[in-house]
Write a protein that holds these residues in place. Structure first.
Motif, PDB file in Angstrom:
ATOM      1  N   GLU A   1      49.796 -26.002-104.442  1.00 57.72           N
ATOM      2  CA  GLU A   1      48.955 -24.809-104.506  1.00 57.72           C
ATOM      3  C   GLU A   1      49.002 -24.173-105.900  1.00 57.72           C
ATOM      4  O   GLU A   1      48.587 -23.028-106.077  1.00 57.72           O
ATOM      5  CB  GLU A   1      49.382 -23.807-103.424  1.00 57.72           C
TER       6      GLU A   1
ATOM      7  N   PHE B   1      54.214 -26.883 -90.172  1.00 58.86           N
ATOM      8  CA  PHE B   1      55.138 -26.609 -89.076  1.00 58.86           C
ATOM      9  C   PHE B   1      55.185 -27.847 -88.186  1.00 58.86           C
ATOM     10  O   PHE B   1      54.629 -27.850 -87.088  1.00 58.86           O
ATOM     11  CB  PHE B   1      54.688 -25.390 -88.270  1.00 58.86           C
TER      12      PHE B   1
ATOM     13  N   LYS C   1      56.311 -19.807 -99.581  1.00 57.46           N
ATOM     14  CA  LYS C   1      55.912 -19.154 -98.323  1.00 57.46           C
ATOM     15  C   LYS C   1      56.665 -19.836 -97.201  1.00 57.46           C
ATOM     16  O   LYS C   1      56.385 -20.977 -96.865  1.00 57.46           O
ATOM     17  CB  LYS C   1      54.401 -19.261 -98.131  1.00 57.46           C
TER      18      LYS C   1
ATOM     19  N   PRO D   1      53.892 -20.661-106.060  1.00 58.98           N
ATOM     20  CA  PRO D   1      54.111 -19.786-104.904  1.00 58.98           C
ATOM     21  C   PRO D   1      55.055 -20.410-103.866  1.00 58.98           C
ATOM     22  O   PRO D   1      55.138 -21.624-103.758  1.00 58.98           O
ATOM     23  CB  PRO D   1      52.712 -19.640-104.303  1.00 58.98           C
TER      24      PRO D   1
ATOM     25  N   SER E   1      62.584 -12.671 -92.230  1.00 55.54           N
ATOM     26  CA  SER E   1      61.136 -12.672 -92.069  1.00 55.54           C
ATOM     27  C   SER E   1      60.505 -13.722 -92.983  1.00 55.54           C
ATOM     28  O   SER E   1      61.117 -14.164 -93.950  1.00 55.54           O
ATOM     29  CB  SER E   1      60.555 -11.285 -92.348  1.00 55.54           C
ATOM     30  N   PHE E   2      59.284 -14.076 -92.643  1.00 53.17           N
ATOM     31  CA  PHE E   2      58.478 -14.982 -93.462  1.00 53.17           C
ATOM     32  C   PHE E   2      58.130 -14.263 -94.760  1.00 53.17           C
ATOM     33  O   PHE E   2      57.795 -13.078 -94.743  1.00 53.17           O
ATOM     34  CB  PHE E   2      57.211 -15.332 -92.673  1.00 53.17           C
ATOM     35  N   ILE E   3      58.203 -14.965 -95.882  1.00 49.33           N
ATOM     36  CA  ILE E   3      57.816 -14.363 -97.164  1.00 49.33           C
ATOM     37  C   ILE E   3      56.830 -15.292 -97.875  1.00 49.33           C
ATOM     38  O   ILE E   3      57.094 -16.481 -98.024  1.00 49.33           O
ATOM     39  CB  ILE E   3      59.023 -14.152 -98.095  1.00 49.33           C
ATOM     40  N   CYS E   4      55.701 -14.733 -98.312  1.00 51.24           N
ATOM     41  CA  CYS E   4      54.713 -15.464 -99.112  1.00 51.24           C
ATOM     42  C   CYS E   4      54.606 -14.735-100.439  1.00 51.24           C
ATOM     43  O   CYS E   4      54.240 -13.552-100.469  1.00 51.24           O
ATOM     44  CB  CYS E   4      53.368 -15.476 -98.387  1.00 51.24           C
ATOM     45  N   ARG E   5      54.929 -15.413-101.548  1.00 46.05           N
ATOM     46  CA  ARG E   5      54.996 -14.719-102.839  1.00 46.05           C
ATOM     47  C   ARG E   5      54.841 -15.728-103.973  1.00 46.05           C
ATOM     48  O   ARG E   5      55.325 -16.847-103.867  1.00 46.05           O
ATOM     49  CB  ARG E   5      56.365 -14.031-102.939  1.00 46.05           C
ATOM     50  N   GLN E   6      54.188 -15.319-105.045  1.00 46.25           N
ATOM     51  CA  GLN E   6      54.183 -16.125-106.268  1.00 46.25           C
ATOM     52  C   GLN E   6      55.567 -15.981-106.903  1.00 46.25           C
ATOM     53  O   GLN E   6      56.089 -14.869-106.967  1.00 46.25           O
ATOM     54  CB  GLN E   6      53.097 -15.620-107.226  1.00 46.25           C
TER      55      GLN E   6
END
Lengths: 214, 732
Positions: free
Chosen positions: A194, A54, A144, A142, A112-117
């Motif tokens: 990652e 950020f 995010k 991933p 919204s924030f999304i964190c996903r493989q």
């Protein structure tokens, strides 16, 4: 022969510089940090990574303030000489804000924030960034982000990676990553740094770092 | 802060002090306190800062052990994990602010617990949350839930610490008083652990980070140490506002200063701000501190000295620095684009002094603030012991498959993916097991070791039988960690209770602490840090007694960790553990009632040993704790996570539905290669059973309970389990 030197940029608020540096190292390169106020890249720099995070707390717009720092002048010159640049997540946003890549990253359709493989499909096998993988082959990497919906004219860029399956963020044409027409500047929202180790679930991100060093 | 004060009400009462406490202050001081002094006492003697109701009870916790490097009393506890490293962790509540303003309340809860970790000199490597809200059919609860999750994501994502686990529960008892508990885990070389104890007369007192404003004034006393009521909106100015970008810079700066050896001591500014930080540092170090309030960088003009002393402005740290290092500290702060300001010095008086416009406005022996609070004996009126559930009074379902799907759709059982997808689970590239399993697993950076971490609580059982509930809260958390193959090594706790002066709350507090202490002793996991949050009560009633327990486990070889997902077709499915399922206090029963058999810490400890050995020998492909929803839900979750069906058969016991959905005991659903079943069984002992109950495979999940069969396609189970919470939020 000494290892290829890769500048890993750090702005205030950058978060992924350590994992990006580790990925460079794991690929056989030599990572060197370069800071926002530096007017030049470290001597001998062959390639540049702009890691995620950020920068400047996303104040104004993600990437907007970082794109106007002295170090980005040096990155522009490096890219103009045909040098490779890989922007990841906030790094992709910075590249778009800098004009090094076309388009902008808008907030996700879900807001919204999304964190996903994610499964990413190779959309263009002609760039160096996917290491000769065929179109349609899938990489598991991933993502995010809160502002990851790419909006622009796909004709102005080369769409390198698309989200397979449903569109997770409202990106035009399901774009996950693009390169410039010259193919030397690449930006993507997912995080290849990652996806470097079997222990963390995937090694499919290695191909992008290998491309950076090739 | 004086705007609302009526002329005829004495200041101490508007500050939340009792008349007896005010008289005690005059007696201690030998004079009338100044207004700023009275404000400082009111904060430091609030329940939130002093634990005046709970401290005498907490002494029963085991706090020592071979791995304990630093126990309770500092900013966070630390345990030895080998390689000269310590893992530092603590859980803390931010309940009252979150009930008033959920986004900032939850966000600053994350910020506060992270600063506790960096105050010890540690690098934060993981975050977890334990959240409780009212039922999702309430618009207010949906609002609090959505906004608290957004606030946690907003702050946590921006500071670059992965969120690796936690829990979310919904019950109407939390309708007015939601619970937001945050845990942070860090890592530090043991020889670089920082204390908060001020040392060295003449050393400088340095305020680092954000400027000081009027936000958060009175947060600890007005908000956190009283019940919530109808005028809560008026308390909104007492909620702090977070700036994660500054926090990130603060993390980097504190770590850099600690690595360079520039700091004598470090302390974060949390509840009661400068007052609390300075008095803790002085008392702990047995020294005095003199503060020149005119040198504190302010965000706004016209602040009174009392306001500067208790402001809870976020993202600030207080350090003790040798005079010779001041230039280096200020220069380093400037490079990180932060302020570091010399605001005073260490003295030999043992007193906290504050100067304002050249005049002394405060002179209090620091121990008066930190150690001399009059403790309160909580009333211990036992509640009547509940009766066990008469099974014949529970209607037997016509269709076990439909009952199973209904249970998977209960928001308390359903997937919390909607929550944790809003958190960065991966930043730092060390997350091995992500949220959604039993525990998060994070590699210790730069090593081949990993830690497993979780937060858990058995609030229904704690309401019904507080001793057993305390035991079960510890065991459920430890069992989650053990399911990853890790050895539980230490714990932290956040005791969320209602008003201890009312009803049986005091008794429940005391009994559950006793249960937790006994269980922690039995499993060999000492408490190294903790937090107490009381007065979680509104005119509509108290919350359930909610002793949230965080457990940290260690894996010496990170690559041996076990996940919850079934891995291979034809693997054997094992039921491992002890105890029998009961409908009492189960999600299947759907209400807090009954009297389950007492949990067994010794049998659970044997179960953990078995799981750890199996992990080391790489015998298990998966392991998943049987908790809410019972065996049927655990099997479904392992099948959904693996994307593969399963078939199991178990005895019906008293009744098929109880066998499928009953809870209790310490039981785990595991899977392994068929050729390894004998090896796993051979390792069991000490009252732990290993029973092969079925096999992985197929597109359905089938459970045969003594001849009563439920068979549901895997995709139907997954659709219901994953869709429940998003649908509950979208339907409105």
């Amino acid at each position: 022969m000494s290892a290829t030197r890769v500048a890993v940029l750090r702005f205030p608020g950058t978060l992924d510089h350590e994992s990006a540096a580790r990925a460079v190292e794991g690929t056989g390169g030599e990572p060197v940090y370069a800071h926002h106020e530096d007017a030049a890249l470290p001597a001998g720099t062959r390639a540049v990574v702009i890691p995620g995070g950020f920068s400047y707390g996303d104040h104004l717009r993600p990437g907007a303030l970082a794109s106007r720092t002295p170090i980005m002048g040096a990155v522009r010159a490096h890219a103009a000489d045909g040098g490779k640049v890989l922007g990841i997540c906030n790094g992709f946003q910075i590249l778009c804000e800098s004009g090094l890549l076309p388009g902008v990253l808008r907030p996700n359709a879900s807001l919204s924030f999304i964190c996903r493989q994610a499964d990413l499909q190779v959309a263009d096998s002609g760039t160096p960034w996917t290491g000769g993988r065929n179109e349609g082959e899938v990489l598991s990497i991933p993502f995010k982000h809160h502002d990851g919906a790419w909006f622009g004219d796909p004709g102005e860029a080369r769409v390198v990676l698309r989200y397979a399956g449903e569109n997770p963020n409202g990106s035009i044409d399901k774009v996950a990553g693009i390169s410039n027409l010259g193919g030397n500047v690449m930006g993507l929202m997912p995080h290849p740094e990652e996806a470097q180790e079997p222990l963390l679930g995937s090694v499919d991100g290695r191909v992008l770092f290998a491309a950076l060093l090739s | 802060m004086s705007d609302a004060v009526a002329d005829d009400v004495p200041l101490h009462r508007t500050l939340g002090l009792t008349d007896a406490e005010a008289a005690r202050i005059v007696e201690l001081m030998g004079r009338e306190p100044t207004d700023p002094e009275l404000v400082m006492f009111s904060l430091m003697w609030s329940e939130h800062c002093s634990y005046k109701h709970s401290k005498p009870l907490l002494s029963g916790f085991p706090t020592t052990g071979p791995r304990v490097v630093m126990g309770p009393g500092e900013n966070a506890g630390a345990v030895d994990v080998g390689d000269g490293l310590a893992i530092v962790f603590k859980v803390e509540s931010h309940n009252h602010p979150s009930a008033v303003e959920p986004f900032q309340g939850a966000a600053t809860g994350v910020g506060g617990i992270v600063r506790d970790i960096i105050a010890v000199g540690a690098k934060p490597i993981a975050l977890l949350n334990s959240l409780r809200f009212g039922a999702l059919d309430s618009a207010r609860s949906r609002f609090l839930f959505r906004r608290a999750v957004e606030g946690i994501g907003h702050y946590g994502n921006c500071i670059g610490i992965p969120n690796v686990g936690g829990e979310v529960q919904f019950d109407e008892r939390y309708e007015d008083s939601c619970l937001v508990n945050a845990m942070c885990v860090g890592v530090v070389p043991q020889d670089r652990i920082l204390s908060c104890a001020a040392r060295g007369v003449g050393n400088r007192l340095v305020l680092i980070g954000n400027r000081t404003g009027r936000d958060g004034i009175g947060g600890a006393s007005v908000l956190a140490s009283a019940e919530l009521g109808d005028d809560d909106a008026d308390k909104r100015p007492s909620v702090q506002v977070g700036d994660p970008f500054t926090e990130r810079k603060l993390i980097d700066l504190c770590l850099a200063m600690s690595e360079a050896g520039l700091l004598v001591a470090l302390q974060d500014l949390g509840a009661a701000g400068l007052t609390s930080a300075a008095s803790e540092m002085a008392s702990r170090g047995g020294v005095g501190l003199s503060i020149d309030l005119d040198r504190v960088p302010l965000r706004e003009e016209g602040m009174a000295p009392g306001e500067v002393l208790v402001s809870e402005s976020q993202e600030r740290m207080l350090a003790i620095v040798e005079p010779a290092q001041m230039d280096a500290v200020v220069g380093m702060a400037r490079r990180h684009e932060l302020d570091a300001t010399d605001i005073g010095e260490v003295t030999d008086t043992g007193e906290l002094e504050a100067l304002w416009r050249g005049e002394e406005v405060v002179r209090i022996p620091s121990l008066y603030l930190t150690d001399d609070v009059p403790f309160c004996e909580v009333p211990r009126d036992p509640a009547p012991a509940p009766e066990a559930i008469d099974l014949s009074s529970v209607p037997e379902p016509d269709d076990l498959g439909r009952a199973w799907l209904a249970l998977l759709a209960d928001p308390n059982v359903a997937s919390k993916r909607w929550v944790f997808e809003q958190y960065d689970q991966l930043v730092g590239a060390n997350t091995m097991r992500r949220p959604g399993g039993d525990a998060g697993v994070v590699r210790i950076p730069g090593t081949n070791r990993a830690i497993a971490v979780t937060l858990d609580c058995a609030e229904w059982l704690t309401e019904l039988n507080p001793y057993d509930g305390g035991v079960a809260s510890v065991l459920e958390a430890a069992r989650n960690v053990a399911c990853t193959g890790a050895v539980p090594i230490a714990a932290t706790d956040c005791l969320n209770y209602a008003n201890p002066e009312k009803g049986s709350t005091g008794w429940r507090l005391a009994e559950s602490i006793r249960g937790m202490a006994d269980a922690l002793t039995a499993i060999g996991a000492p408490i190294v840090s903790g937090n107490v949050s009381l007065y979680n009560e509104s005119p509509r009633g108290p919350i359930y007694p909610t002793p949230v327990v965080g457990v940290v486990g260690l894996l010496d070889d990170a690559s041996t960790s076990i996940g919850t997902a079934f891995a291979r077709r034809d693997d054997a499915i094992l039921l491992i553990g002890h105890g029998e399922p009961r409908v009492d206090a189960s999600r299947y029963l759907g209400r807090c009632a009954g009297s389950p058999p007492p949990p067994d810490p010794d049998a659970d400890a044997a179960l953990y040993r078995l799981l750890a050995t199996c992990a080391r020998e790489r015998l298990l492909a998966s392991a998943h704790d049987i908790s809410e929803g019972g065996l049927a839900v655990a099997v479904a979750e392992s099948a959904i996570a693996g994307g593969i069906g399963a078939g199991v058969a178990v005895p019906a016991g008293r009744r098929a539905d109880e066998a499928m959905f009953g809870e209790g005991g310490g039981r785990v659903i595991a899977s392994c290669h068929p050729s390894d079943v004998a090896a796993v069984s051979a390792l069991a002992g000490d009252g732990v059973h290993v029973i092969q109950i079925g096999a992985v495979g197929g597109d359905d999940v089938i459970i045969d309970a003594g001849g009563s069969v439920a068979r549901v396609p895997l995709h139907d189970l997954a659709r219901v389990w994953e869709g429940s919470i998003p649908e509950a939020l979208e339907a409105q």
